[in-house]
Motif scaffolding. Structure first.
Motif, PDB file in Angstrom:
ATOM      1  N   LYS A  17      -9.597  -0.007  -6.992  1.00 42.62           N
ATOM      2  CA  LYS A  17      -9.565   0.441  -5.592  1.00 42.62           C
ATOM      3  C   LYS A  17     -10.762   1.358  -5.349  1.00 42.62           C
ATOM      4  O   LYS A  17     -10.986   2.302  -6.102  1.00 42.62           O
ATOM      5  CB  LYS A  17      -8.249   1.188  -5.335  1.00 42.62           C
TER       6      LYS A  17
ATOM      7  N   HIS B 166      -6.922  -1.105   4.489  1.00 40.57           N
ATOM      8  CA  HIS B 166      -6.565  -0.536   5.790  1.00 40.57           C
ATOM      9  C   HIS B 166      -7.144  -1.420   6.886  1.00 40.57           C
ATOM     10  O   HIS B 166      -8.152  -2.087   6.667  1.00 40.57           O
ATOM     11  CB  HIS B 166      -7.188   0.858   5.990  1.00 40.57           C
TER      12      HIS B 166
ATOM     13  N   HIS C 250       0.853  -1.210   0.000  1.00 41.61           N
ATOM     14  CA  HIS C 250       0.000   0.000   0.000  1.00 41.61           C
ATOM     15  C   HIS C 250       0.882   1.251   0.000  1.00 41.61           C
ATOM     16  O   HIS C 250       1.418   1.649   1.040  1.00 41.61           O
ATOM     17  CB  HIS C 250      -0.931   0.016   1.221  1.00 41.61           C
TER      18      HIS C 250
ATOM     19  N   ASN D 192       2.093   9.230   3.271  1.00 39.21           N
ATOM     20  CA  ASN D 192       1.192  10.015   4.111  1.00 39.21           C
ATOM     21  C   ASN D 192       1.965  10.577   5.304  1.00 39.21           C
ATOM     22  O   ASN D 192       3.060  10.118   5.602  1.00 39.21           O
ATOM     23  CB  ASN D 192       0.042   9.115   4.598  1.00 39.21           C
TER      24      ASN D 192
ATOM     25  N   ASP E  88       1.266   2.704   3.386  1.00 45.05           N
ATOM     26  CA  ASP E  88       0.520   3.905   2.975  1.00 45.05           C
ATOM     27  C   ASP E  88       1.424   5.136   2.860  1.00 45.05           C
ATOM     28  O   ASP E  88       0.963   6.263   2.976  1.00 45.05           O
ATOM     29  CB  ASP E  88      -0.669   4.196   3.889  1.00 45.05           C
TER      30      ASP E  88
ATOM     31  N   HIS F   3       1.611   5.217  -2.367  1.00 45.32           N
ATOM     32  CA  HIS F   3       1.219   6.159  -3.415  1.00 45.32           C
ATOM     33  C   HIS F   3       2.524   6.723  -3.960  1.00 45.32           C
ATOM     34  O   HIS F   3       3.251   7.386  -3.220  1.00 45.32           O
ATOM     35  CB  HIS F   3       0.320   7.252  -2.831  1.00 45.32           C
TER      36      HIS F   3
HETATM   37 ZN   LIG Z   1      -3.464   5.050   0.778  1.00 45.50          ZN
END
Ligand SMILES: [Zn+2]
Length: 419
Positions: free
Chosen positions: A184, A242, A91, A338, A335, A93
């Motif tokens: 997604k 998540h 996960h 972030n 993730d 980006h």
């Molecule tokens: Zn994400």
């Protein structure tokens, strides 16, 4: 003097040819993606192997063997360290330099959960090639599916949104046309205590998952609370991207995920930053990695107004623990980038969190290698086996019992080339 040395070298070379002397093969293998390595303790992504040697030809793993094979290939002699597949962050980006940054931490493949479809397209061909590369392989969702003004629309990327169930098949088709490897979806249950943006409806969620499955692709869902997770699993999601912490996963959800074969990417590194915010400092001080400035900046960002009750952190760990105990596939994902996370580094933090949630070492390593490879049907990544890419990590022998060895890999190979 130099000339004499060169002349001598030439004479030796000629003699070597004339006398047919064996060519030493223990020389520099860093610039060659064909080699034999061993003896090593091999974790193949699933389990520890009996074999001690691995053969790599032009960046592809071709053979595992008990004895050093008698082959005309450069030999990388090791002393019983651990060899495992390069890590997969399930996960992220990514844009800009993120694929390079990931690779620097031994992350040789990433799964992007929402990003620019053009970036994904540009990097797709590299996944099936073994050319020398300074970036991780990427698989991705491209644009996510969300409601008008929903979560995902706030980042400045022009995401097409979904406003009615009948539009779901076209929304899915468009994403697949633009190169999405899977679909997604962002979803929040209508009555959820923690609404973070307008959401698509349950009917739209169901219609989107159905359309993805009809097109033979996976549908994974962003959820942030128990009620939304339950809806997503009931609607047929292949995976939750998540974990959640408003309450621990109850028996009904655990059993449903187990019987449906739904996987989860708990992204606890991200939530730890939100709920507690101590682990980055703890691990950074202890391990002292060389983090680039961009990574430090992103680790030091915060979510702002986030005061959560202390038991939320325990709920987070408990959910992962219960799902793991029930046999639900757990995939490691950070993730990044972030707030409080950084590419590469935060996957290592996530692995530490998985261990805190009660996963044994082998299961933690599996969560970042063969488990995501299987869940997302990655063809050549995440395993040490014939036909896989030689994306490899060499760790000190302590890695059989200690996860911290991952913070200091002795060597990393991408496509069989040592970095
Ligand atoms: Zn994400």
């Amino acid at each position: 003097m130099k000339k004499i040395l060169l002349l001598l070298a030439a004479v030796v070379a000629v003699l070597a040819i004339v006398l047919n002397l064996p060519t030493p093969k223990t020389a520099d293998v860093a610039n060659d993606n064909s080699f034999v390595i061993g003896p090593v303790n091999i974790f193949d992504g699933e389990k520890w192997r009996e074999e001690k040697f691995v053969v790599v030809r032009e960046g592809w793993i071709t053979k595992l063997s008990m004895q050093r094979p008698d082959l005309d290939l450069p030999y990388r002699e090791t002393q019983g360290q651990v060899l495992m597949p390069g890590l997969i962050d399930a996960h992220v980006h990514v844009w800009g330099e993120a694929l390079q940054q990931s690779l620097n931490f031994g992350v040789t493949t990433v799964i992007d959960m929402f990003g620019d479809p053009n970036f994904l397209q540009q990097h797709k061909a590299a996944r099936a090639e073994t050319r020398q590369a300074k970036h991780a392989d990427i698989f991705g969702a491209g644009y996510l599916v969300t409601a008008p003004n929903g979560h995902g629309t706030q980042y400045g990327i022009p995401v097409p949104t979904l406003s009615e169930p009948s539009a779901a098949p076209e929304a899915v088709a468009k994403r697949l046309d633009s190169g999405s490897d899977f679909i997604k979806i962002v979803y929040t249950h209508a009555g959820a205590a923690y609404q973070h943006a307008p959401s698509i409806s349950y009917t739209e969620l169901e219609a989107t998952i159905k359309a993805a499955h009809q097109a033979q692709h996976l549908a994974v869902v962003h959820v942030a609370d128990h009620a939304s997770a339950m809806d997503a699993v009931k609607a047929g999601a292949d995976g939750l991207v998540h974990g959640f912490f408003d309450r621990p996963a109850n028996d009904e959800l655990v059993q449903l995920m187990r019987s449906n074969g739904t996987f989860i990417i708990p992204t606890m590194a991200l939530y730890e930053g939100m709920l507690r915010g101590e682990l980055n400092d703890e691990l950074l001080t202890a391990e002292n990695p060389e983090l680039p400035a961009s990574a430090k900046a992103s680790l030091n960002k915060s979510f702002g107004n986030t005061r959560f009750p202390a038991h939320f952190y325990n709920n987070l760990l408990l959910t992962t623990e219960r799902l793991y105990q029930a046999g639900v596939p757990i995939l490691a994902g950070s993730d990044a980038p972030n707030p409080t996370t950084a590419h590469g580094w935060s996957l290592l933090v996530e692995l530490d969190m998985l261990q805190r949630a009660g996963l044994p070492l082998e299961s933690v390593l599996h969560a970042a290698t063969a488990a995501p490879a299987k869940a997302f049907a990655l063809p050549h990544q995440g395993r040490i086996a014939d036909g896989m890419k030689a994306d490899l990590l060499l760790l000190d022998a302590g890695a059989t019992t200690n996860l911290r060895a991952l913070f200091h890999p002795q060597a990393v190979w991408k496509n069989g080339f040592e970095l």
